[in-house]
Design a protein around this motif. Sequence first.
Motif, PDB file in Angstrom:
ATOM      1  N   GLN A 176      13.439   5.577   6.794  1.00  9.25           N
ATOM      2  CA  GLN A 176      11.974   5.264   6.548  1.00  9.25           C
ATOM      3  C   GLN A 176      11.445   3.932   7.391  1.00  9.25           C
ATOM      4  O   GLN A 176      10.569   4.313   8.167  1.00  9.25           O
ATOM      5  N   ALA A 177      12.342   2.937   7.388  1.00 16.58           N
ATOM      6  CA  ALA A 177      11.958   2.098   8.404  1.00 16.58           C
ATOM      7  C   ALA A 177      12.040   2.359   9.820  1.00 16.58           C
ATOM      8  O   ALA A 177      11.298   2.064  10.526  1.00 16.58           O
ATOM      9  N   GLU A 178      13.235   3.018  10.282  1.00 16.80           N
ATOM     10  CA  GLU A 178      13.413   3.406  11.430  1.00 16.80           C
ATOM     11  C   GLU A 178      12.314   4.283  12.096  1.00 16.80           C
ATOM     12  O   GLU A 178      11.966   4.311  13.369  1.00 16.80           O
ATOM     13  N   ALA A 179      11.712   4.967  11.374  1.00 17.56           N
ATOM     14  CA  ALA A 179      10.444   5.936  12.049  1.00 17.56           C
ATOM     15  C   ALA A 179       9.508   4.909  12.191  1.00 17.56           C
ATOM     16  O   ALA A 179       8.739   5.080  13.418  1.00 17.56           O
ATOM     17  N   PHE A 180       9.310   4.077  11.390  1.00 13.92           N
ATOM     18  CA  PHE A 180       8.023   3.006  12.054  1.00 13.92           C
ATOM     19  C   PHE A 180       8.596   2.002  12.881  1.00 13.92           C
ATOM     20  O   PHE A 180       7.713   1.596  13.881  1.00 13.92           O
ATOM     21  N   ASP A 181       9.688   1.867  13.073  1.00 16.03           N
ATOM     22  CA  ASP A 181      10.147   0.952  14.171  1.00 16.03           C
ATOM     23  C   ASP A 181       9.963   1.615  15.674  1.00 16.03           C
ATOM     24  O   ASP A 181       9.520   1.180  16.611  1.00 16.03           O
ATOM     25  N   ALA A 182      10.320   3.148  15.513  1.00 13.60           N
ATOM     26  CA  ALA A 182      10.143   3.693  16.802  1.00 13.60           C
ATOM     27  C   ALA A 182       8.603   3.913  17.355  1.00 13.60           C
ATOM     28  O   ALA A 182       8.283   4.282  18.248  1.00 13.60           O
ATOM     29  N   ILE A 183       7.739   4.030  16.110  1.00 12.33           N
ATOM     30  CA  ILE A 183       6.463   4.213  16.428  1.00 12.33           C
ATOM     31  C   ILE A 183       5.962   2.876  17.045  1.00 12.33           C
ATOM     32  O   ILE A 183       5.151   3.331  18.235  1.00 12.33           O
ATOM     33  N   GLY A 184       6.012   1.685  16.950  1.00 12.31           N
ATOM     34  CA  GLY A 184       5.432   0.642  17.458  1.00 12.31           C
ATOM     35  C   GLY A 184       3.902   0.602  17.365  1.00 12.31           C
ATOM     36  O   GLY A 184       3.418   0.910  16.585  1.00 12.31           O
ATOM     37  N   ASP A 185       3.775   0.336  18.727  1.00  8.78           N
ATOM     38  CA  ASP A 185       2.107   0.184  19.187  1.00  8.78           C
ATOM     39  C   ASP A 185       1.564   1.629  18.904  1.00  8.78           C
ATOM     40  O   ASP A 185       0.347   1.547  18.945  1.00  8.78           O
ATOM     41  N   ARG A 186       2.048   2.463  18.837  1.00 10.09           N
ATOM     42  CA  ARG A 186       1.255   3.906  18.860  1.00 10.09           C
ATOM     43  C   ARG A 186       0.817   3.995  17.232  1.00 10.09           C
ATOM     44  O   ARG A 186      -0.006   4.996  17.245  1.00 10.09           O
ATOM     45  N   TYR A 187       1.110   3.415  16.385  1.00  5.77           N
ATOM     46  CA  TYR A 187       0.650   3.669  15.013  1.00  5.77           C
ATOM     47  C   TYR A 187      -0.908   3.246  14.995  1.00  5.77           C
ATOM     48  O   TYR A 187      -1.560   4.248  14.268  1.00  5.77           O
ATOM     49  N   ASP A 188      -1.372   2.237  15.523  1.00  6.35           N
ATOM     50  CA  ASP A 188      -2.858   2.039  15.348  1.00  6.35           C
ATOM     51  C   ASP A 188      -3.583   3.113  16.359  1.00  6.35           C
ATOM     52  O   ASP A 188      -4.804   3.204  15.799  1.00  6.35           O
ATOM     53  N   ASP A 189      -3.027   3.483  17.429  1.00  8.95           N
ATOM     54  CA  ASP A 189      -3.839   4.487  18.089  1.00  8.95           C
ATOM     55  C   ASP A 189      -3.846   5.665  17.390  1.00  8.95           C
ATOM     56  O   ASP A 189      -4.849   6.616  17.340  1.00  8.95           O
ATOM     57  N   ALA A 190      -2.773   6.239  16.637  1.00  8.29           N
ATOM     58  CA  ALA A 190      -2.481   7.575  15.784  1.00  8.29           C
ATOM     59  C   ALA A 190      -3.538   7.485  14.623  1.00  8.29           C
ATOM     60  O   ALA A 190      -3.838   8.359  14.056  1.00  8.29           O
ATOM     61  N   PHE A 191      -3.825   6.321  13.979  1.00  6.12           N
ATOM     62  CA  PHE A 191      -4.434   6.067  12.740  1.00  6.12           C
ATOM     63  C   PHE A 191      -5.718   5.205  13.309  1.00  6.12           C
ATOM     64  O   PHE A 191      -5.769   3.984  12.190  1.00  6.12           O
ATOM     65  N   PRO A 192      -6.657   5.760  13.999  1.00  9.99           N
ATOM     66  CA  PRO A 192      -7.827   4.778  14.316  1.00  9.99           C
ATOM     67  C   PRO A 192      -9.017   4.463  13.006  1.00  9.99           C
ATOM     68  O   PRO A 192      -9.540   3.351  13.334  1.00  9.99           O
ATOM     69  N   HIS A 193      -8.975   5.423  12.131  1.00  6.72           N
ATOM     70  CA  HIS A 193     -10.207   5.494  11.492  1.00  6.72           C
ATOM     71  C   HIS A 193      -9.863   5.144   9.949  1.00  6.72           C
ATOM     72  O   HIS A 193      -9.120   5.790   9.218  1.00  6.72           O
ATOM     73  N   LYS A 194     -10.185   3.716   9.626  1.00 11.96           N
ATOM     74  CA  LYS A 194      -9.698   3.015   8.345  1.00 11.96           C
ATOM     75  C   LYS A 194     -10.799   2.611   7.486  1.00 11.96           C
ATOM     76  O   LYS A 194     -10.540   1.331   7.266  1.00 11.96           O
ATOM     77  N   GLU A 195     -11.751   3.249   7.422  1.00 14.32           N
ATOM     78  CA  GLU A 195     -13.082   2.634   6.725  1.00 14.32           C
ATOM     79  C   GLU A 195     -12.845   2.400   5.457  1.00 14.32           C
ATOM     80  O   GLU A 195     -13.097   1.175   4.950  1.00 14.32           O
ATOM     81  N   GLY A 196     -12.039   3.354   4.717  1.00 11.55           N
ATOM     82  CA  GLY A 196     -11.795   3.154   3.364  1.00 11.55           C
ATOM     83  C   GLY A 196     -10.837   1.765   3.416  1.00 11.55           C
ATOM     84  O   GLY A 196     -11.116   0.913   2.284  1.00 11.55           O
ATOM     85  N   GLN A 197      -9.880   1.637   4.220  1.00  9.52           N
ATOM     86  CA  GLN A 197      -9.043   0.583   4.036  1.00  9.52           C
ATOM     87  C   GLN A 197      -9.832  -1.184   4.229  1.00  9.52           C
ATOM     88  O   GLN A 197      -9.681  -2.106   3.697  1.00  9.52           O
ATOM     89  N   VAL A 198     -10.720  -0.669   5.256  1.00 15.50           N
ATOM     90  CA  VAL A 198     -11.637  -1.936   5.659  1.00 15.50           C
ATOM     91  C   VAL A 198     -12.341  -2.557   4.368  1.00 15.50           C
ATOM     92  O   VAL A 198     -12.539  -3.487   4.197  1.00 15.50           O
ATOM     93  N   GLN A 199     -13.111  -1.417   3.740  1.00 19.37           N
ATOM     94  CA  GLN A 199     -14.062  -1.579   2.626  1.00 19.37           C
ATOM     95  C   GLN A 199     -13.103  -2.255   1.425  1.00 19.37           C
ATOM     96  O   GLN A 199     -13.665  -3.020   0.751  1.00 19.37           O
ATOM     97  N   ALA A 200     -12.029  -1.714   1.249  1.00 17.07           N
ATOM     98  CA  ALA A 200     -11.158  -2.322   0.214  1.00 17.07           C
ATOM     99  C   ALA A 200     -10.866  -3.712   0.363  1.00 17.07           C
ATOM    100  O   ALA A 200     -10.892  -4.389  -0.573  1.00 17.07           O
ATOM    101  N   ALA A 201     -10.488  -4.133   1.710  1.00 16.78           N
ATOM    102  CA  ALA A 201     -10.172  -5.354   1.791  1.00 16.78           C
ATOM    103  C   ALA A 201     -11.525  -6.246   1.890  1.00 16.78           C
ATOM    104  O   ALA A 201     -11.354  -7.249   1.382  1.00 16.78           O
ATOM    105  N   GLU A 202     -12.551  -5.806   2.104  1.00 17.76           N
ATOM    106  CA  GLU A 202     -13.849  -6.554   2.042  1.00 17.76           C
ATOM    107  C   GLU A 202     -14.210  -6.980   0.641  1.00 17.76           C
ATOM    108  O   GLU A 202     -14.664  -8.038   0.199  1.00 17.76           O
ATOM    109  N   TRP A 203     -13.585  -5.777  -0.168  1.00 14.09           N
ATOM    110  CA  TRP A 203     -13.855  -6.130  -1.839  1.00 14.09           C
ATOM    111  C   TRP A 203     -13.080  -7.226  -2.167  1.00 14.09           C
ATOM    112  O   TRP A 203     -13.526  -8.185  -2.612  1.00 14.09           O
ATOM    113  N   LEU A 204     -11.767  -7.261  -1.878  1.00 18.78           N
ATOM    114  CA  LEU A 204     -11.193  -8.613  -2.014  1.00 18.78           C
ATOM    115  C   LEU A 204     -11.746  -9.887  -1.500  1.00 18.78           C
ATOM    116  O   LEU A 204     -11.686 -10.814  -1.985  1.00 18.78           O
TER     117      LEU A 204
END
Length: 226
Positions: A20-48
């Motif tokens: 599990q961790a190794e998969a994300f270690d290998a992804i590194g900087d590519r993670y944010d590029d692969a998942f660019p649309h995070k409107e729900g996450q942003v709105q939930a953090a705004e609620w906090l």
Amino acid sequence: MSSPTDDLGYQALRLDRVGQAEAFDAIGDRYDDAFPHKEGQVQAAEWLSRSLPAGSRVLDLGCGTGLPTARQLADAGLEVVGVDLSNRMVELARDRVPEAAFHRVDIADLRPGGPCDLGRFDAVAAFFSLLMLPRAEIPLALRTVRHLLRPGGLFTLSMVEADLDDFPLPFLGGRIRVSGYLRDDLRGVVEAEGFVIVDEASYSYAPASADVQPEEHIFLRCRRAD
């Protein structure tokens, strides 16, 4: 509900994090590029951010690269602590949100009597981190979150809507195991572990990566029931 003295039920489980961790270690900087649309996450953090006074302690559980959540919460004047199982994700988060504190920690380590005590929090955010656990462990993780929260504390989480349990999937050139619930089942699991759901949203999402299928994301905004 389990009491702190019985280890929240973790002793009965064999925890399996292989790959599990190794998969994300290998992804590194590519993670944010692969998942660019995070409107729900942003709105939930705004609620906090809207719901908490400046200086409140917030735990970003499964912080990833620190973007967008830890960065967003720190910019709102909150004291942010982030944890992740991936060394590479923790390194990136420390670089991108230097005013926050980040630790390589498994959520099971945060249970009462566990090897890591980060104190108590006014809020916890768990965006797509619980889905990395087998279903048998998710209620224990929710009990751990409840333990970490101060009375009346806030909790926001997101999951992929899917009837899956520790199911292997291709992921950005690697492989991970994921779990999910159908909407009503997710609500039931969260409420059974001591949370009141105060709001809910869902988003249809098509990741940029060709090997990740379109998904329905469920976001719950909760309060610890006392």
